[in-house]
Design a protein around this motif. Sequence first.
Motif, PDB file in Angstrom:
ATOM      1  N   ARG A 346       0.848  -1.193   0.000  1.00 32.84           N
ATOM      2  CA  ARG A 346       0.000   0.000   0.000  1.00 32.84           C
ATOM      3  C   ARG A 346       0.882   1.241   0.000  1.00 32.84           C
ATOM      4  N   PRO A 347       0.405   2.349  -0.549  1.00 28.97           N
ATOM      5  CA  PRO A 347       1.148   3.609  -0.453  1.00 28.97           C
ATOM      6  C   PRO A 347       1.453   3.932   1.004  1.00 28.97           C
ATOM      7  N   GLY A 348       2.672   4.370   1.247  1.00 29.16           N
ATOM      8  CA  GLY A 348       3.104   4.656   2.606  1.00 29.16           C
ATOM      9  C   GLY A 348       3.896   3.526   3.232  1.00 29.16           C
ATOM     10  N   GLY A 349       3.867   2.351   2.616  1.00 25.29           N
ATOM     11  CA  GLY A 349       4.615   1.217   3.149  1.00 25.29           C
ATOM     12  C   GLY A 349       6.115   1.465   3.098  1.00 25.29           C
ATOM     13  N   LYS A 350       6.817   1.019   4.139  1.00 24.33           N
ATOM     14  CA  LYS A 350       8.269   1.216   4.228  1.00 24.33           C
ATOM     15  C   LYS A 350       8.968  -0.133   4.216  1.00 24.33           C
ATOM     16  N   TYR A 351      10.030  -0.217   3.397  1.00 27.47           N
ATOM     17  CA  TYR A 351      10.736  -1.484   3.211  1.00 27.47           C
ATOM     18  C   TYR A 351      12.235  -1.222   3.055  1.00 27.47           C
ATOM     19  N   ALA A 352      12.993  -2.289   3.180  1.00 24.21           N
ATOM     20  CA  ALA A 352      14.401  -2.250   2.787  1.00 24.21           C
ATOM     21  C   ALA A 352      14.461  -2.575   1.300  1.00 24.21           C
ATOM     22  N   ILE A 353      15.369  -1.938   0.588  1.00 25.95           N
ATOM     23  CA  ILE A 353      15.520  -2.194  -0.839  1.00 25.95           C
ATOM     24  C   ILE A 353      16.945  -2.662  -1.112  1.00 25.95           C
ATOM     25  N   LYS A 354      17.058  -3.721  -1.910  1.00 28.36           N
ATOM     26  CA  LYS A 354      18.368  -4.266  -2.296  1.00 28.36           C
ATOM     27  C   LYS A 354      18.509  -4.090  -3.797  1.00 28.36           C
ATOM     28  N   THR A 362      13.294   2.358   1.742  1.00 31.70           N
ATOM     29  CA  THR A 362      12.453   3.055   0.774  1.00 31.70           C
ATOM     30  C   THR A 362      11.019   3.136   1.290  1.00 31.70           C
ATOM     31  N   VAL A 363      10.296   4.105   0.789  1.00 31.07           N
ATOM     32  CA  VAL A 363       8.875   4.258   1.111  1.00 31.07           C
ATOM     33  C   VAL A 363       8.104   4.302  -0.202  1.00 31.07           C
ATOM     34  N   VAL A 364       6.929   3.684  -0.227  1.00 36.46           N
ATOM     35  CA  VAL A 364       6.071   3.692  -1.410  1.00 36.46           C
ATOM     36  C   VAL A 364       5.323   5.017  -1.444  1.00 36.46           C
ATOM     37  N   ARG A 365       5.681   5.869  -2.384  1.00 37.40           N
ATOM     38  CA  ARG A 365       5.057   7.191  -2.458  1.00 37.40           C
ATOM     39  C   ARG A 365       3.704   7.158  -3.162  1.00 37.40           C
TER      40      ARG A 365
END
Length: 435
Positions: A346-354, A362-365
């Motif tokens: 969902r927008p706003g979700g925060k994850y690690a990106i490889k 990263t955050v889903v804008r």
Amino acid sequence: MSTTAFPVAEGAAPEGRAMDLLRFATAGSVDDGKSTLIGRLLYDTKSLFTDQLAAVEAVSAARGDEYTNLALLTDGLRAEREQGITIDVAHRYFATPRRKFIIADTPGHIQYTRNMVTGASTADLALILVDARKGLVEQSRRHAFLCSLLRVPHLVLCVNKMDLVDWSQDVFERISDEFTAFAAKLEVPDLTVVPISALHGDNIVTRSEHTPWYEGPSLLHHLERVHIASDRNLVDVRFPVQYVIRPQSTTVTDYRGYAGQVASGVLKPGDEVMVLPSGFTSRIAGIETADGPVAEAFPPMSVTVRLTDEIDISRGDLICRPNNAPAVAQDIEAMICWMDESQPLRPGGKYAIKHTTRSARTVVRGLHYRLDVNSLHRDETATELGLNEIGRVRLRTTVPLLADEYRRNRTTGGFILIDETTNRTVAAGMIVDTN
């Protein structure tokens, strides 16, 4: 292994010359014969150990099969054998005098789309099987689209079970024409269509007498000779640094090497290069492998690069040409295949990106749309991506990524998202734009 020698093909690689490697994935709907086809290739190329073949024969007899079920060679999970389907991505290896092969036997079920994406993401070629009795089905189109999305350079449509339609040329041509028309809507640079019977081995290793109307090559003949060298990007130099080598030795005090795998381009001693994100330039002093120095490095070689200048370089940095650099971007537009069962994207979700050797957060804008891979329809009202769904998103990273568009470079254009609380890989992404 069986002592029967595989016949040396005309024009086989001369003794002493290194053979190239072809990675290919199989795809298609359930029960189209993917596992049987892989088993047939392994069997006909004498790539099986005698105990492997004996075990498959024993299991086939125990199941009451009237023939040796070669699909059991790849359907290795007990659950797969009980259900008669492929669940996991099974990797197998074989070689002929001309080429080495790595096979990814991917699942056909729609709920395992993420496994198919994983198996095809590094493939040079994809085999899509179609049951001649059923023709093209939803999964056939779905997998063709996914292969196109993943930029698999070569596609082979295998019209299987031709023996069950009396080797009908009309049936074959109807399926071939329908698939060719669908592929024309996608970006498929190379398409080959072959009529086969994986169960009986027709048109697998040699041409079949049952298809006198078919003028193309057998499947193995095509796999051995399909040209893959030009698929590699040899123009854009991209060398992500994986490890900095500084020997802790009293005899070697000034050695500094940068180890990694060449993603694209050709590196040679004396070449001027630039290091990102710092922007400092230098020249290549030498290139070394585990076997010693080399005159040049190209994908997918793993090498250590030495520079003439001492520059502060660490893991995650990238070596490229001064006038041909990837984008240094924190705002990324990407196509995402969501792989997490527990929660949607969902927008706003925060994850690690490889991304290559660089890690960030990263955050889903934003979620632009969800894509229906069967109709290619874009649902711009979508608010989330569920398991196996694909959509276009905008990401904002905490540190800049050194990235290219996926269509230009599959290595520097691809990434994964990781849930930091569970450490699970939740998505595979392909960069569309870095503006």
